[in-house]
Design an enzyme around this catalytic site. Structure first.
Site, PDB file in Angstrom:
ATOM      1  N   HIS A 168     -48.034  -1.756   7.667  1.00  0.00           N
ATOM      2  CA  HIS A 168     -48.530  -0.411   7.946  1.00  0.00           C
ATOM      3  C   HIS A 168     -47.324   0.519   7.964  1.00  0.00           C
ATOM      4  O   HIS A 168     -46.239   0.131   8.378  1.00  0.00           O
ATOM      5  CB  HIS A 168     -49.222  -0.394   9.323  1.00  0.00           C
ATOM      6  CG  HIS A 168     -50.040   0.828   9.573  1.00  0.00           C
ATOM      7  ND1 HIS A 168     -51.385   0.876   9.310  1.00  0.00           N
ATOM      8  CD2 HIS A 168     -49.702   2.048  10.075  1.00  0.00           C
ATOM      9  CE1 HIS A 168     -51.846   2.084   9.638  1.00  0.00           C
ATOM     10  NE2 HIS A 168     -50.846   2.804  10.096  1.00  0.00           N
ATOM     11  N   ASP A 171     -59.642   5.286  18.298  1.00  0.00           N
ATOM     12  CA  ASP A 171     -58.449   5.846  17.653  1.00  0.00           C
ATOM     13  C   ASP A 171     -58.841   6.946  16.677  1.00  0.00           C
ATOM     14  O   ASP A 171     -58.191   7.989  16.604  1.00  0.00           O
ATOM     15  CB  ASP A 171     -57.653   4.752  16.931  1.00  0.00           C
ATOM     16  CG  ASP A 171     -56.540   5.376  16.091  1.00  0.00           C
ATOM     17  OD1 ASP A 171     -55.659   6.022  16.679  1.00  0.00           O
ATOM     18  OD2 ASP A 171     -56.579   5.265  14.849  1.00  0.00           O
ATOM     19  N   ARG A 201     -55.828  14.775  18.192  1.00  0.00           N
ATOM     20  CA  ARG A 201     -54.370  15.015  18.258  1.00  0.00           C
ATOM     21  C   ARG A 201     -53.922  15.961  17.164  1.00  0.00           C
ATOM     22  O   ARG A 201     -53.054  16.811  17.363  1.00  0.00           O
ATOM     23  CB  ARG A 201     -53.624  13.687  18.093  1.00  0.00           C
ATOM     24  CG  ARG A 201     -53.604  12.843  19.339  1.00  0.00           C
ATOM     25  CD  ARG A 201     -53.201  11.417  19.007  1.00  0.00           C
ATOM     26  NE  ARG A 201     -51.903  11.331  18.377  1.00  0.00           N
ATOM     27  CZ  ARG A 201     -51.513  10.317  17.608  1.00  0.00           C
ATOM     28  NH1 ARG A 201     -52.311   9.297  17.384  1.00  0.00           N
ATOM     29  NH2 ARG A 201     -50.323  10.304  17.069  1.00  0.00           N
ATOM     30  N   SER A 242     -52.051   4.006  18.514  1.00  0.00           N
ATOM     31  CA  SER A 242     -52.943   4.262  17.378  1.00  0.00           C
ATOM     32  C   SER A 242     -52.756   3.179  16.302  1.00  0.00           C
ATOM     33  O   SER A 242     -53.713   2.569  15.837  1.00  0.00           O
ATOM     34  CB  SER A 242     -52.630   5.659  16.818  1.00  0.00           C
ATOM     35  OG  SER A 242     -53.136   5.820  15.529  1.00  0.00           O
ATOM     36  N   LYS A 289     -55.284  -0.379  15.567  1.00  0.00           N
ATOM     37  CA  LYS A 289     -55.929  -0.645  14.263  1.00  0.00           C
ATOM     38  C   LYS A 289     -55.496  -1.999  13.715  1.00  0.00           C
ATOM     39  O   LYS A 289     -56.288  -2.717  13.118  1.00  0.00           O
ATOM     40  CB  LYS A 289     -55.560   0.458  13.266  1.00  0.00           C
ATOM     41  CG  LYS A 289     -56.346   1.744  13.512  1.00  0.00           C
ATOM     42  CD  LYS A 289     -56.097   2.764  12.446  1.00  0.00           C
ATOM     43  CE  LYS A 289     -54.702   3.311  12.493  1.00  0.00           C
ATOM     44  NZ  LYS A 289     -54.553   4.720  12.683  1.00  0.00           N
TER      45      LYS A 289
HETATM   46  N1  URA Z   1     -50.372   6.530  11.629  1.00  0.00           N
HETATM   47  C1  URA Z   1     -51.377   6.156  12.452  1.00  0.00           C
HETATM   48  O1  URA Z   1     -52.194   5.317  12.089  1.00  0.00           O
HETATM   49  N2  URA Z   1     -51.467   6.733  13.660  1.00  0.00           N
HETATM   50  C2  URA Z   1     -50.580   7.650  14.086  1.00  0.00           C
HETATM   51  O2  URA Z   1     -50.703   8.119  15.197  1.00  0.00           O
HETATM   52  C3  URA Z   1     -49.535   8.041  13.216  1.00  0.00           C
HETATM   53  C4  URA Z   1     -49.454   7.448  11.993  1.00  0.00           C
END
Ligand code: URA
Length: 433
Positions: free
Chosen positions: A82, A161, A168, A183, A187
């Site tokens: 990620h 999220d 946000r 966040s 995930k």
């Molecule tokens: N990527 C994400 O999935 N969440 C964030 O808060 C910032 C970047």
């Protein structure tokens, strides 16, 4: 328990208990807390921060707010990657088939672009027919059958999220270490991987603008990974300029296809090899990072990675003729060159501003319901450290609106800082584990 007391506690800089964090997430996800109250609490977290324990509790409850994928039938070690977000980031498009070409299962869920950063799911949809929205059953079946699937986050994973991330974005609370860490890790935990490689971008085009913050974010995500039993490695990479040359959906897909054909821009190659080498290591398929990098290059040179990409696209309904012949991608109506008006070395190209310009051209979304134009964007003909002569092309704009193309030309010319000194940019800044 009530939300006003929880807001007041965090406002005053005190540590929230697990039950208070759980209450907030559950009630907000189920629409029993108003957006303005959630916004107040998020802002208090942004200002006063959170302890590791609070971040872990927040991460776990967000992960558990929806389904948690069980990928155990795919393999013992399921590795995921990620990125914390950047401009021109087509790493997943390249790395997913490259890793799968080693027989390592790749079950990848990618987001869509919002604001100045692009999203992998949008990019891959510029291949006509490619379906990113398949069911969970089909997703797992694809990984079992051909070793890879790449979809968007349409499954019911970490809905808390999704809601908090959107909030946000509207209250200037994106760049917060506890909020980014929870966040991303929520995930990753919900998507079933037990080994995680994170690309923590750092620089003008990233959420983390300096190395101190990038290290702190890395340390935080590794700690959460430990507490949640997920081995995590962070590679801190340079995002002071866009990655590679292309910015924009189909333009980035073309660059990714060229990469898999062996035409590799240096910075993009460094990031792909570094992340890929650690993914192979975490999958238990090779301890030696340098050796892993050589093996990754072999699978590009012998076209195994390209063939895996073709298999992935075909399996998800995409037209593979576009991969075999990139001239099939639809061209934008206007092509505008940006011409240098002095000689010297390129010293800076603000990546965030490039991302915003690409978004203005139509390649990105300002709000989540905006429709994007897959064929617009820009190519950087010169990058930091390159020498440029007056009259040479700095960048090429691809637009479907002449006024937007002209506006972009002016803005890009101003973004290129050209001077006497040659600046060397290091792509891989650090590895934190
Ligand atoms: N990527 C994400 O999935 N969440 C964030 O808060 C910032 C970047």
């Amino acid at each position: 328990m009530n939300i006003i007391d929880i807001i007041a506690k965090k406002r005053d800089g005190r540590e929230l208990e697990k039950k208070e964090i759980n209450y907030f997430i559950k009630e907000y996800t189920e629409n029993r807390i108003e957006d303005y109250q959630a916004a107040a609490l998020i802002m208090a977290i942004y200002i006063n921060g959170m302890t590791y324990r609070e971040i872990k509790d927040l991460t776990i409850v967000m992960a558990e707010s929806g389904d948690i994928l069980n990928l155990s039938e795919i393999g013992e070690n399921v590795v995921d990657k990620h990125s914390t977000g950047g401009v021109g980031d087509k790493v997943t498009i390249i790395l997913a088939p490259l890793i799968a070409s080693f027989g390592i299962p790749v079950a990848k869920m990618s987001g869509r672009g919002l604001g100045f950063t692009g999203g992998t799911a949008d990019k891959i949809e510029s291949i006509p027919g490619y379906n990113t929205e398949i069911s969970e059953k089909e997703f797992i079946k694809n990984v079992k059958n051909i070793g890879i699937s790449l979809i968007t986050q349409s499954l019911n994973l970490a809905p808390a999220d999704k809601k908090i991330y959107a909030l946000r974005d509207t209250i200037a609370c994106t760049e917060s270490i506890p909020l980014i860490a929870s966040s991303i890790m929520s995930k990753k935990i919900a998507s079933g991987a037990n080994k995680i490689v994170l690309d923590v971008t750092c620089g003008s085009g990233a959420f983390m603008k300096n190395l101190r913050d990038a290290k702190e974010l890395s340390k935080t995500m590794i700690e959460i990974g430990k507490l949640a039993n997920r081995e995590t490695i962070c590679v801190i990479t340079n995002m002071n300029q866009p990655l590679g040359y292309a910015v924009g959906n189909s333009l980035e897909i073309i660059e990714a296809i060229n990469f898999l054909n062996g035409n590799m821009p240096k910075d993009l190659k460094d990031v792909v090899l570094e992340l890929g080498a650690y993914m192979i290591k975490l999958a238990g398929k090779g301890e030696d990072i340098n050796e892993n990098k050589k093996r990754l290059l072999d699978n590009i040179n012998n076209k195994k990675a390209l063939n895996k990409f073709i298999e992935l696209v075909q399996n998800q309904g995409g037209d593979i003729d576009y991969i075999k012949d990139i001239s099939k991608f639809k061209k934008s109506e206007f092509i505008q060159e940006v011409i240098a008006n002095n000689d010297g070395y390129v010293q800076n190209i603000n990546a965030e501003e490039i991302g915003k310009i690409s978004c203005e051209l139509g390649a990105g979304r300002k709000t989540k319901n905006d429709k994007i134009d897959l064929n617009v964007g820009l190519i950087l003909n010169k990058k930091i450290g390159d020498y440029v002569n007056k009259g040479e092309i700095l960048a090429t704009i691809y637009a479907n609106n002449l006024k937007k193309a002209k506006d972009a030309e002016k803005r890009i010319l101003n973004l290129y800082l050209i001077g006497k000194e040659k600046i060397e940019e290091k792509t891989i800044i650090d590895v934190v584990s």
